[in-house]
Design an enzyme around this catalytic site. Sequence first.
Site, PDB file in Angstrom:
ATOM      1  N   HIS A 101       1.648   4.179  -2.960  1.00  0.00           N
ATOM      2  CA  HIS A 101       1.510   5.845  -3.407  1.00  0.00           C
ATOM      3  C   HIS A 101       2.733   6.163  -3.232  1.00  0.00           C
ATOM      4  O   HIS A 101       2.814   7.456  -4.620  1.00  0.00           O
ATOM      5  CB  HIS A 101       1.547   6.646  -1.096  1.00  0.00           C
ATOM      6  N   GLU A 136      -5.981   6.863  -1.633  1.00  0.00           N
ATOM      7  CA  GLU A 136      -6.282   5.550  -0.854  1.00  0.00           C
ATOM      8  C   GLU A 136      -6.609   4.566  -1.339  1.00  0.00           C
ATOM      9  O   GLU A 136      -6.082   3.460  -0.729  1.00  0.00           O
ATOM     10  CB  GLU A 136      -6.591   6.171  -0.108  1.00  0.00           C
ATOM     11  N   HIS A 158       0.569  -0.996   0.250  1.00  0.00           N
ATOM     12  CA  HIS A 158      -0.076  -0.363  -0.231  1.00  0.00           C
ATOM     13  C   HIS A 158       0.953   1.057  -0.109  1.00  0.00           C
ATOM     14  O   HIS A 158       0.682   1.807  -0.385  1.00  0.00           O
ATOM     15  CB  HIS A 158      -0.972  -0.102   1.524  1.00  0.00           C
ATOM     16  N   GLU A 159       1.874   1.354   0.767  1.00  0.00           N
ATOM     17  CA  GLU A 159       2.552   2.619   0.819  1.00  0.00           C
ATOM     18  C   GLU A 159       3.761   2.574  -0.175  1.00  0.00           C
ATOM     19  O   GLU A 159       3.725   3.988  -1.018  1.00  0.00           O
ATOM     20  CB  GLU A 159       3.545   2.210   2.279  1.00  0.00           C
TER      21      GLU A 159
END
Length: 277
Positions: A148, A202, A144-145
């Site tokens: 970004h 997100e 997820h990170e």
Amino acid sequence: MMSAFRFVAALSLCAVMSGLGGCETTTSGGAVGADRSQLLLVSSQELDQVAAQGYAKLRSDAAAKGALNQDPAMLQRVHAVARRLEPQTAAFRPDAPGWKWEVNVIGSNELNAFCMPGGKIMFYSGLISQLRLSDDEIAIVMGHEISHALREHSREQVSQALAAQTAIGVGAALFGFGQLSSDLAGAGYQALVATKFSRTDESEADRIGLELTARAGYDPRAGVTLWRKMIAASSGGRQPEFLSSHPAESSRVQQIEALLPTVMPLYETARRRLSGL
């Protein structure tokens, strides 16, 4: 979430900049589809340089306090996950596996993790130990990170801010981005780590992260158990820092469950590859 003014400004400036390459997408869509057009008015190189400087300072400060990489076993786990995830970023960006990746762990009760532009990853030990994350769940968080950074959401937000600032005087501002380097340098770590991503950001990070996890041979179904842990932490008054602006709502679990039929075949293929079958 950006204000209506910033949104309108971004759209208007995007129209003006379209001929100059201001609107593009940073990634291919992958299996989950993530190639939304983005307003990108600043260079990746500028932002990556600032991120590297901010990350180095954070790492140095943590080392001075004796808080950097205290637990060798935890650090080894995080490094092992990163080594499997990093090559899979090529599915979205051919250049990403060649980034100057770095992974560290800060000893802290804080429930936090992030990936700065250019692949600078930091986990806080409290996130792993207090939520008792499995390796699969660590992969979900890290994926997820990383997403970004792949989608350059920080770069996009800086560009949206520039669009809002220049909406009043577009003509003069189109050639006034030279001040950006000093402005970003002054912002440093806080500007990049404390970013509050939008719901769109997100959602994209959830989708791409799930695919990265599957491609690396980590079970994407861990996304369901992870976000349920996040929801429990939030309801207990200890919301993970990186979810502070967008609580872990049940809709995120629903999105992951909806994507499982898409990413499970990738996971099964990766598992066969890893097992040598």
